[in-house]
Design a protein around this motif. Structure first.
Motif, PDB file in Angstrom:
ATOM      1  N   ILE A 142       0.841  -1.197   0.000  1.00  0.00           N
ATOM      2  CA  ILE A 142       0.000   0.000   0.000  1.00  0.00           C
ATOM      3  C   ILE A 142       0.874   1.244   0.000  1.00  0.00           C
ATOM      4  O   ILE A 142       0.610   2.215  -0.696  1.00  0.00           O
TER       5      ILE A 142
ATOM      6  N   ASP B 174       2.337   1.793  -3.386  1.00  0.00           N
ATOM      7  CA  ASP B 174       1.333   2.156  -4.392  1.00  0.00           C
ATOM      8  C   ASP B 174       0.422   3.263  -3.909  1.00  0.00           C
ATOM      9  O   ASP B 174      -0.693   3.410  -4.386  1.00  0.00           O
TER      10      ASP B 174
ATOM     11  N   ILE C 142      -2.562   3.363  -6.713  1.00  0.00           N
ATOM     12  CA  ILE C 142      -3.903   2.820  -6.470  1.00  0.00           C
ATOM     13  C   ILE C 142      -4.949   3.938  -6.415  1.00  0.00           C
ATOM     14  O   ILE C 142      -5.951   3.869  -7.126  1.00  0.00           O
TER      15      ILE C 142
ATOM     16  N   VAL D 128      -8.304   4.313  -8.834  1.00  0.00           N
ATOM     17  CA  VAL D 128      -9.654   4.298  -8.256  1.00  0.00           C
ATOM     18  C   VAL D 128     -10.370   5.623  -8.544  1.00  0.00           C
ATOM     19  O   VAL D 128     -11.516   5.634  -9.012  1.00  0.00           O
TER      20      VAL D 128
ATOM     21  N   SER E  31      -6.224  -4.398 -12.471  1.00  0.00           N
ATOM     22  CA  SER E  31      -5.805  -5.549 -11.660  1.00  0.00           C
ATOM     23  C   SER E  31      -4.585  -6.224 -12.258  1.00  0.00           C
ATOM     24  O   SER E  31      -3.639  -6.569 -11.559  1.00  0.00           O
TER      25      SER E  31
ATOM     26  N   ASN F 186      -5.047  -6.194  -3.401  1.00  0.00           N
ATOM     27  CA  ASN F 186      -5.757  -5.922  -4.649  1.00  0.00           C
ATOM     28  C   ASN F 186      -7.237  -6.291  -4.577  1.00  0.00           C
ATOM     29  O   ASN F 186      -8.071  -5.608  -5.170  1.00  0.00           O
TER      30      ASN F 186
ATOM     31  N   SER G 238      -8.970  -6.032  -1.867  1.00  0.00           N
ATOM     32  CA  SER G 238      -9.537  -4.934  -1.077  1.00  0.00           C
ATOM     33  C   SER G 238      -9.725  -3.693  -1.934  1.00  0.00           C
ATOM     34  O   SER G 238     -10.740  -3.000  -1.829  1.00  0.00           O
ATOM     35  N   THR G 239      -8.741  -3.424  -2.778  1.00  0.00           N
ATOM     36  CA  THR G 239      -8.866  -2.262  -3.670  1.00  0.00           C
ATOM     37  C   THR G 239     -10.135  -2.366  -4.501  1.00  0.00           C
ATOM     38  O   THR G 239     -10.886  -1.400  -4.655  1.00  0.00           O
ATOM     39  N   ASN G 240     -10.367  -3.569  -5.028  1.00  0.00           N
ATOM     40  CA  ASN G 240     -11.547  -3.748  -5.870  1.00  0.00           C
ATOM     41  C   ASN G 240     -12.850  -3.651  -5.069  1.00  0.00           C
ATOM     42  O   ASN G 240     -13.849  -3.149  -5.573  1.00  0.00           O
TER      43      ASN G 240
END
Ligand SMILES: Nc1ncnc2c1ncn2[C@@H]1O[C@H](COP(=O)(O)OP(=O)(O)OP(=O)(O)O)[C@@H](O)[C@H]1O
Ligand SMILES: [Mg+2]
Lengths: 309, 533
Positions: B17, B20, B24, B28, B98, B136, B138-140
């Motif tokens: 994290i 990125d 990220i 987003v 992704s 990743n 969680s990001t999604n």
């Protein structure tokens, strides 16, 4: 006969002066070592010689032709290996070697297979997957695959293991035996010592010394260790003695070459029991030149942090 | 083989994290703002049901369905319209996110030797992979909620909470699915290029299979996970099972990736890397061959893209006149010209846009010359018997041919699709001529690129400002009522818009002369300057 001639060459990048009047000459059939500390201007000189950089002043000639304006003609007869080989990650080593050979020599016979075996290089791997040393080998195989009249090698062995280093040295010797000329820039002194007929030392954009290794050695000191029946006295009164040190019953010190005769005369008066002399190592020689001149009087070693300035 | 979320995974997740922390959020925020802009714009442009029905009509042809998928066109409210036109394409973008993020942290780090360093610390072997999966996924999930709640708060009548959440969930689930795909490929292949390449190939195949399925064979759409996305019927029936399906498959992929990771060595791939060619082919004999070889994949992708863009514009030509009748903004863009249909004006405008777009790969091909120089690879050629003129000339030839092919494909694509939807289709010659007339303007752009590389290599990328300027000024020019000279600053503004305007050769000849002149000057500069590193 000289194949390469550099006269009063200067090159500046904006305010930075990288070369400041370089003079040198490489004769036919000789291996010329080009050495000097980091940032001294070796690569810059070589890149001017290849017509990649344009000289600010002075001239650089290879085979009597101007390095800038007649670059293509010159390049048909030379082979160049840079010290940091960046290749196309999605081409294989074999493809790159073939391309390089093709771009230089048309359809002349290539010694590719033999060299691939010698250098132990897998030509089917993508360049992106090669290690630094293997990328270096690609450039070396491409360079030695075709005969050239002049080899220009800029730290060609950086990243090679000792075994490969030896293979490289064989290649250079072979070229030399065939009467070819080589300009070799290197930081590996043993390599220079083994291969080079003459060396030029460059520092801060200027050649500060040129000559055979013998000639250069003569400019420096030799190490002596003597043991005498009676203790030696008043030795330090003589000129050209450095780093005197007592080692048990023996005395070790360095002598300037030109004072050796006088010193030996004095020492022999005390009845020599044992005498060992070691010639100056190449390292000693280079250290002194890399450090700069004008420090011959006081000490020889120098502080290690000041070597490369 | 279960995932072990332990302390090591937590630490490594935080490391990812941190590394990125810009990347990220950019993805987003980009995806979210893009998603929110579309319904707002649609509300402006297609406020009434009649306008949307006209739009629905234009969407009812195979080319459009192949591109964006099917929808209930009889109930084309703002929500359905947004979901229909945007959901699938956005899902593809999320999939791409992704793929790139996961590759970077799995195979990418392994290649760089970073994983080796981490392995030397007291963390479990499996932690590195699971940290990547955790972050990743969680990001999604975060993206899903942001999109869902965001769409709902736009407060558009037909966009209710359930539909909005489903919209977000569709994106998130697609993203997680591709996290799984990439994680598995990350174990199979040795190079990060391979992992990215194969993952994106899967993304494209899945998209294309769904496209073919949607227009011909329902079963094919069922095979493709992106087909499931179009089956959600967002803002319509709101089906949740495709989401369940996607998540289920993703979990299986995660388990497979963990298993493969456990049984392989660090820096090795399950599939051995295929040995490449041992020697160069006949193509790879000179600088042109080399450049062609290096740019091949990119050129083919652009070629397919240009043809597809041409075809998708062509496919709407059938009912364009009725579509324009109900749209004020479009009317303003295409002020009616006597004797020519709106469709003809539209084609003429689109040709200009496609010509500017086709300039992008051509200029990219030219600028690669400087890219190669910076990476220290031009030296390999110039240090051999290749002159600077020959080297630059090779790139120029590739670039000029590239632009010609791209422009041609766009025009041919447009024509091919238009034939099937128009009652009185234009002839190929007409359409092709309307496109090709922009070629001299493109040559000027390439010439300017050559000039920059010759004299000011450090600012080669400024050419893109000029391209974007041309696009904005000429495409939006009609809308903003710019004065004429602003358009004339772009070479594209000098091309006569045939057949709406009379064909005049003067500007064409001038443009070609200018292109030739700047190119020659660029060559002179390139021959004089230092090669940098
Ligand atoms: N393109 C450039 N722009 C500005 N300065 C440069 C450029 N290229 C080289 N220099 C400077 O010129 C000087 C000479 O560099 P050069 O690369 O020739 O050294 P070198 O002797 O090859 O050193 P090394 O042993 O580290 O390879 C250095 O001070 C370097 O910073
Ligand atoms: Mg160097």
């Amino acid at each position: 006969m000289s194949v390469l001639q550099v006269n009063n060459l200067a090159k500046s990048f904006g305010k930075v002066t990288a070369l400041n009047g370089v003079n040198m000459e490489v004769n036919e059939g000789e291996v010329f070592g080009f050495i000097g500390p980091n940032g001294a201007g070796k690569s810059t000189t070589i890149r001017v010689l290849l017509g990649i950089l344009k000289a600010t002043e002075g001239e650089a000639k290879i085979f009597g032709k101007d390095a800038w304006s007649e670059a293509v003609e010159i390049h048909k007869r030379i082979a160049y290996v840079p010290g940091d080989v960046n290749l196309w990650p999605n081409l294989t080593g074999g493809e790159v070697i073939d391309l390089f050979v093709k771009l230089r020599g048309g359809n002349k016979k290539s010694r590719r297979e033999e060299l691939l075996k010698k250098f132990d290089l897998d030509p089917s791997k993508k360049c992106g997957a090669y290690s630094k040393g293997n990328r270096q080998k690609v450039a070396l195989v491409a360079a030695f695959s075709l005969d050239a009249d002049l080899y220009i090698l800029d730290e060609p062995t950086s990243g090679l293991d000792p075994l490969m280093e030896q293979v490289f040295q064989q290649c250079v010797m072979e070229a030399k035996r065939a009467g070819k000329s080589v300009l070799l820039s290197s930081h590996i002194l043993s390599e220079v010592e083994k291969l080079c007929d003459r060396v030029g030392i460059i520092r801060q954009g200027k050649i500060i010394e040129t000559g055979t290794l013998e000639e250069l050695r003569h400019l420096t000191r030799t190490n002596l260790l003597v043991e005498t029946k009676e203790p030696i006295t008043h030795l330090h009164e003589l000129k050209g003695i450095h780093d005197m040190e007592e080692k048990g019953r023996a005395l070790s010190f360095q002598v300037d070459m030109e004072e050796l005769g006088a010193v030996m005369k004095r020492v022999s008066q005390f009845g020599i029991v044992k005498l060992e002399s070691t010639p100056p190592t190449l390292e000693d020689l280079f250290m002194r030149h890399y450090e700069g001149k004008g420090q011959t009087g006081t000490e020889a070693g120098g502080d290690p942090n000041g070597f490369y300035n | 083989m279960a995932f072990t979320i332990n302390k090591g995974t937590g630490h490594l997740s935080r490391l990812i994290i941190r590394r990125d922390r810009i990347r990220i959020p950019l993805w987003v925020i980009g995806i979210c703002s893009f998603t929110f802009m579309v319904p707002i714009a649609f509300k402006e442009l297609y406020g009434s049901q009649e306008q949307r029905d006209v739009m629905a009509q234009t969407m009812e042809n195979p080319a459009m369905i192949a591109m964006v998928g099917p929808a209930d066109l009889s109930n084309y409210n703002l929500g359905v319209m947004t979901a229909h036109q945007m959901l699938l394409l956005t899902a593809v973008v999320v999939g791409l996110m992704s793929v790139l993020l996961v590759t970077r942290h799995t195979r990418g780090d392994e290649e760089n030797g970073r994983v080796e360093m981490i392995r030397s610390l007291p963390v479990r072997r499996i932690s590195t992979l699971n940290a990547v999966l955790l972050v990743n996924a969680s990001t999604n999930i975060l993206l899903a909620f942001l999109v869902g709640l965001g769409l709902y708060t736009l407060n558009i009548e037909s966009m209710n909470i359930e539909g909005s959440l489903l919209y977000g969930a569709s994106l998130g689930a697609t993203g997680i699915f591709f996290v799984g795909i990439t994680a598995v490929f990350g174990q199979l292949f040795e190079s990060s290029r391979g992992v990215t390449g194969f993952s994106i190939t899967v993304l494209l195949i899945v998209y294309i299979v769904r496209g073919i399925g949607d227009i011909s064979n329902e079963v094919l759409s069922w095979i493709s996970p992106l087909g499931w996305v179009t089956k959600t019927g967002v803002y319509d029936e709101n089906n949740w099972w495709p989401i369940v399906g996607l998540i289920g498959v993703s979990i299986i992929l995660f388990i497979i990736a963990n298993y493969l990771h456990a049984i392989r060595d660090l820096e090795a791939g399950i599939l051995p890397s295929r040995p490449g060619r041992k020697s160069a082919s006949v193509i790879l004999q000179n600088p042109i061959g080399l450049e062609f070889r290096l740019q091949r994949t990119g050129m083919i992708s652009w070629a397919i893209g240009m043809f597809a863009i041409g075809a998708s514009y062509g496919s709407v030509l059938g009912d364009l006149d009725s579509f324009f009748a109900g749209n004020d903004m479009m009317k303003q863009l295409f002020t009616a010209k006597e004797g020519y249909s709106v469709t003809m004006q539209f084609v003429s405008m689109i040709m200009m846009v496609m010509a500017i777009l086709a300039t992008v790969p051509a200029v990219m091909a030219m600028n690669k010359l400087y890219g190669e120089e910076k990476k220290g690879r031009s030296e390999h050629l110039l240090g051999r018997a290749v002159s600077r003129t020959r080297l630059m000339g090779s790139f120029l030839i590739i670039s000029v041919i590239n632009g010609f092919v791209m422009l041609s494909l766009a025009a041919i694509g447009l024509w091919t699709a238009s034939v099937s939807v128009m009652e009185e289709p234009y002839s190929l010659g007409t359409v092709y001529g309307m496109g090709l007339i922009y070629y001299p303007a493109m040559l000027v752009m390439i010439g300017v690129a050559v000039l920059l590389i010759g004299y000011r290599p450090r600012i080669t990328s400024f050419i893109w400002l000029y391209v974007v300027y041309s696009f904005i000024v000429l495409y939006m020019g009609g809308l903003f009522q710019f004065s004429e000279w602003i358009g004339k600053l772009s070479p594209f503004g000098h091309i006569p818009q045939i057949p709406l305007e009379d064909m005049t050769w003067m500007p064409i000849i001038m443009l070609i002369s200018i292109a030739a002149a700047v190119t020659v000057v660029g060559f002179i500069g390139y021959n004089r300057r230092d090669m940098g590193r």
